[in-house]
Design an enzyme around this catalytic site. Sequence first.
Site, PDB file in Angstrom:
ATOM      1  N   GLY A   9      29.358   4.140 -19.729  1.00 50.40           N
ATOM      2  CA  GLY A   9      28.137   3.912 -18.942  1.00 50.40           C
ATOM      3  C   GLY A   9      27.334   2.740 -19.472  1.00 50.40           C
ATOM      4  O   GLY A   9      26.119   2.661 -19.276  1.00 50.40           O
ATOM      5  N   ILE A  10      28.001   1.796 -20.134  1.00 46.33           N
ATOM      6  CA  ILE A  10      27.282   0.663 -20.761  1.00 46.33           C
ATOM      7  C   ILE A  10      26.624  -0.245 -19.730  1.00 46.33           C
ATOM      8  O   ILE A  10      25.654  -0.942 -20.040  1.00 46.33           O
ATOM      9  CB  ILE A  10      28.248  -0.144 -21.675  1.00 46.33           C
ATOM     10  CG1 ILE A  10      27.456  -1.085 -22.600  1.00 46.33           C
ATOM     11  CG2 ILE A  10      29.279  -0.930 -20.845  1.00 46.33           C
ATOM     12  CD1 ILE A  10      28.286  -1.716 -23.700  1.00 46.33           C
ATOM     13  N   GLY A  12      24.982   0.753 -17.133  1.00 51.18           N
ATOM     14  CA  GLY A  12      23.836   1.415 -16.513  1.00 51.18           C
ATOM     15  C   GLY A  12      22.527   1.054 -17.210  1.00 51.18           C
ATOM     16  O   GLY A  12      22.496   0.263 -18.158  1.00 51.18           O
ATOM     17  N   GLN A  13      21.451   1.660 -16.724  1.00 49.99           N
ATOM     18  CA  GLN A  13      20.132   1.405 -17.332  1.00 49.99           C
ATOM     19  C   GLN A  13      20.162   1.671 -18.834  1.00 49.99           C
ATOM     20  O   GLN A  13      19.868   0.795 -19.656  1.00 49.99           O
ATOM     21  CB  GLN A  13      19.066   2.306 -16.687  1.00 49.99           C
ATOM     22  CG  GLN A  13      17.726   2.245 -17.424  1.00 49.99           C
ATOM     23  CD  GLN A  13      16.715   3.261 -16.931  1.00 49.99           C
ATOM     24  OE1 GLN A  13      15.768   2.900 -16.250  1.00 49.99           O
ATOM     25  NE2 GLN A  13      16.908   4.538 -17.266  1.00 49.99           N
ATOM     26  N   LEU A  88      27.437   8.149 -21.801  1.00 50.26           N
ATOM     27  CA  LEU A  88      26.358   7.958 -20.826  1.00 50.26           C
ATOM     28  C   LEU A  88      26.898   7.833 -19.404  1.00 50.26           C
ATOM     29  O   LEU A  88      26.119   7.696 -18.452  1.00 50.26           O
ATOM     30  CB  LEU A  88      25.550   6.695 -21.161  1.00 50.26           C
ATOM     31  CG  LEU A  88      25.039   6.547 -22.594  1.00 50.26           C
ATOM     32  CD1 LEU A  88      24.160   5.295 -22.707  1.00 50.26           C
ATOM     33  CD2 LEU A  88      24.243   7.762 -23.034  1.00 50.26           C
ATOM     34  N   THR A 133      20.540  16.439 -19.559  1.00 46.22           N
ATOM     35  CA  THR A 133      19.403  16.154 -18.686  1.00 46.22           C
ATOM     36  C   THR A 133      18.485  17.349 -18.480  1.00 46.22           C
ATOM     37  O   THR A 133      18.945  18.507 -18.463  1.00 46.22           O
ATOM     38  CB  THR A 133      19.921  15.690 -17.304  1.00 46.22           C
ATOM     39  OG1 THR A 133      18.844  15.735 -16.359  1.00 46.22           O
ATOM     40  CG2 THR A 133      21.033  16.581 -16.771  1.00 46.22           C
ATOM     41  N   GLU A 135      17.443  18.123 -15.751  1.00 45.20           N
ATOM     42  CA  GLU A 135      17.895  18.759 -14.502  1.00 45.20           C
ATOM     43  C   GLU A 135      18.580  20.094 -14.779  1.00 45.20           C
ATOM     44  O   GLU A 135      18.673  20.945 -13.892  1.00 45.20           O
ATOM     45  CB  GLU A 135      18.865  17.838 -13.753  1.00 45.20           C
ATOM     46  CG  GLU A 135      18.201  16.799 -12.879  1.00 45.20           C
ATOM     47  CD  GLU A 135      17.506  17.389 -11.657  1.00 45.20           C
ATOM     48  OE1 GLU A 135      18.161  18.117 -10.903  1.00 45.20           O
ATOM     49  OE2 GLU A 135      16.313  17.111 -11.468  1.00 45.20           O
ATOM     50  N   TYR A 156      24.900  17.915  -9.587  1.00 44.85           N
ATOM     51  CA  TYR A 156      24.699  17.078 -10.783  1.00 44.85           C
ATOM     52  C   TYR A 156      24.244  17.949 -11.965  1.00 44.85           C
ATOM     53  O   TYR A 156      24.787  17.854 -13.071  1.00 44.85           O
ATOM     54  CB  TYR A 156      23.657  15.993 -10.485  1.00 44.85           C
ATOM     55  CG  TYR A 156      23.175  15.241 -11.701  1.00 44.85           C
ATOM     56  CD1 TYR A 156      23.944  14.227 -12.266  1.00 44.85           C
ATOM     57  CD2 TYR A 156      21.941  15.541 -12.289  1.00 44.85           C
ATOM     58  CE1 TYR A 156      23.496  13.533 -13.388  1.00 44.85           C
ATOM     59  CE2 TYR A 156      21.487  14.848 -13.406  1.00 44.85           C
ATOM     60  CZ  TYR A 156      22.273  13.856 -13.950  1.00 44.85           C
ATOM     61  OH  TYR A 156      21.834  13.174 -15.061  1.00 44.85           O
ATOM     62  N   LYS A 160      26.359  18.630 -15.409  1.00 44.08           N
ATOM     63  CA  LYS A 160      25.801  18.254 -16.717  1.00 44.08           C
ATOM     64  C   LYS A 160      25.693  19.466 -17.651  1.00 44.08           C
ATOM     65  O   LYS A 160      25.818  19.336 -18.868  1.00 44.08           O
ATOM     66  CB  LYS A 160      24.429  17.606 -16.525  1.00 44.08           C
ATOM     67  CG  LYS A 160      24.494  16.154 -16.060  1.00 44.08           C
ATOM     68  CD  LYS A 160      24.946  15.236 -17.196  1.00 44.08           C
ATOM     69  CE  LYS A 160      24.846  13.777 -16.824  1.00 44.08           C
ATOM     70  NZ  LYS A 160      25.224  12.881 -17.939  1.00 44.08           N
ATOM     71  N   HIS A 186      13.652   9.015 -17.472  1.00 48.29           N
ATOM     72  CA  HIS A 186      13.182   7.787 -18.130  1.00 48.29           C
ATOM     73  C   HIS A 186      13.579   6.587 -17.283  1.00 48.29           C
ATOM     74  O   HIS A 186      14.653   6.533 -16.694  1.00 48.29           O
ATOM     75  CB  HIS A 186      13.678   7.691 -19.570  1.00 48.29           C
ATOM     76  CG  HIS A 186      15.120   8.014 -19.760  1.00 48.29           C
ATOM     77  ND1 HIS A 186      15.604   9.305 -19.836  1.00 48.29           N
ATOM     78  CD2 HIS A 186      16.188   7.212 -19.886  1.00 48.29           C
ATOM     79  CE1 HIS A 186      16.905   9.284 -20.021  1.00 48.29           C
ATOM     80  NE2 HIS A 186      17.291   8.014 -20.036  1.00 48.29           N
ATOM     81  N   ARG A 191      15.920   0.279 -13.879  1.00 50.23           N
ATOM     82  CA  ARG A 191      16.254   1.528 -13.189  1.00 50.23           C
ATOM     83  C   ARG A 191      16.932   1.206 -11.850  1.00 50.23           C
ATOM     84  O   ARG A 191      16.540   0.265 -11.154  1.00 50.23           O
ATOM     85  CB  ARG A 191      14.948   2.294 -12.946  1.00 50.23           C
ATOM     86  CG  ARG A 191      15.092   3.680 -12.370  1.00 50.23           C
ATOM     87  CD  ARG A 191      15.975   4.569 -13.169  1.00 50.23           C
ATOM     88  NE  ARG A 191      15.500   5.938 -13.220  1.00 50.23           N
ATOM     89  CZ  ARG A 191      16.281   6.985 -13.399  1.00 50.23           C
ATOM     90  NH1 ARG A 191      17.594   6.819 -13.540  1.00 50.23           N
ATOM     91  NH2 ARG A 191      15.786   8.202 -13.465  1.00 50.23           N
TER      92      ARG A 191
END
Length: 329
Positions: A9-10, A12-13, A88, A133, A135, A156, A160, A186, A191
Amino acid sequence: MARTALITGITGQDGSYLAELLLAKGYEVHGIVRHTSSLIANTTRLDDVYQDPHESGRRLFLHKGDVTDAGLLVNLIRDIRPDEIYNLAAQSHVRVSFDLPDYTANVAALGAIRLLEAVRASGIDTRYYQASTSEMFGLTAPPQNEAAPFHPRSPYGTAKLYAHWSTVNYRESYGMFAVSGIAFNHESPRRGETFVTRKITRAVARIAAGIEKKVYLGNLDAVRDWGYAPEYVEAMWRMLQGAEPVDYVIATGRAATVREFAEAAFSHAGLDWRDHVEHDERYERPAEVPVLIGDPTEIERRIGWRAEVHWDELARVMVDADREALRAP
Ligand code: NAP
Ligand code: G4F
């Protein structure tokens, strides 16, 4: 010897901020980048740290890959032998997970198991961070801390939760240094544009510039504990430096409604949100998570991490960045 990290996930944000943090600390950083059919690479968030493969002394290495490919993960981890792995990678959009539940689980849930098994198969001693998360708390009443029960409300969230318990299970079963950071929302100027904060701040910039007049949103009553992403990747890193593997809630402890965030963002540009925000039920979810407010007492007390930027300042930072981006040539 420089320490070596692998980030899924490098692009991504969080992945991009984490890569910057680790490079600044002298790490050799490896990241998994998904294949796309387009010439436009999905690495724009890494532009500031990208190094051409022909450069000497390079410390950032990008590998084509995907966390749905178990063999690739085994080969990569065996070859790189990272000291630290940050998982990530995810289809991280809650609303989208209702449309793509199978795919979301394959990436977010099974991706973690594939990585954990790849670590075992490679026989290396590494530290593993799982991007969990808030979530997972879903319907649980706030403030949510490490002892709060889980009650996820989306594909999701359930995916997770599987990855979270897998991380705990591999720690308990095999003695791995594997930790789960239960991060609350965050945000940042990086984003994704369809998450609500960025959707709002981008709309504010475009409305202020006369390009658009309205933004269409779903549930304005949802409460979120919004922090600043560059601070959250510091928490991830600190969690892997501890003497013992411990799971933490990562949060600011303060929260606002989507309506309040919109109000703050529009007023920062001298606009009244009520003139520009319309409701569209398409942006509501089959099951909503009404209130997420984290209790960061443990992470503050035990590893000294504390959020400095809160949601109102974040709204201003993001509006400024989106307005600046519109002005850029
Ligand atoms: P993000 O911007 O959506 O980035 C997700 C990353 O995962 C992207 O690099 C994406 O690649 C990659 N990815 C997606 N599917 C993949 C696959 N099959 N194989 C390999 N990589 C894949 O998410 P974020 O906000 O940075 O969040 C980072 C992680 O923290 C995610 O796991 C998210 O679920 C979790 N998290 C985020 C928050 C938050 O508020 N930001 C809070 C709690 C937990 P592409 O660029 O190619 O799409
Ligand atoms: O910005 P959101 O899409 O973020 P959400 O669903 O809280 O998920 C984010 O934070 C999680 C941590 O708690 C991460 F794990 C996850 O990966 C992701 O980064 O929506 C925030 C709230 C929701 O209650 C949503 O219903 O805003 C509400 N909302 C209202 N109108 C909207 C909209 N959300 C989106 N995306 N778009 C809207 O138009």
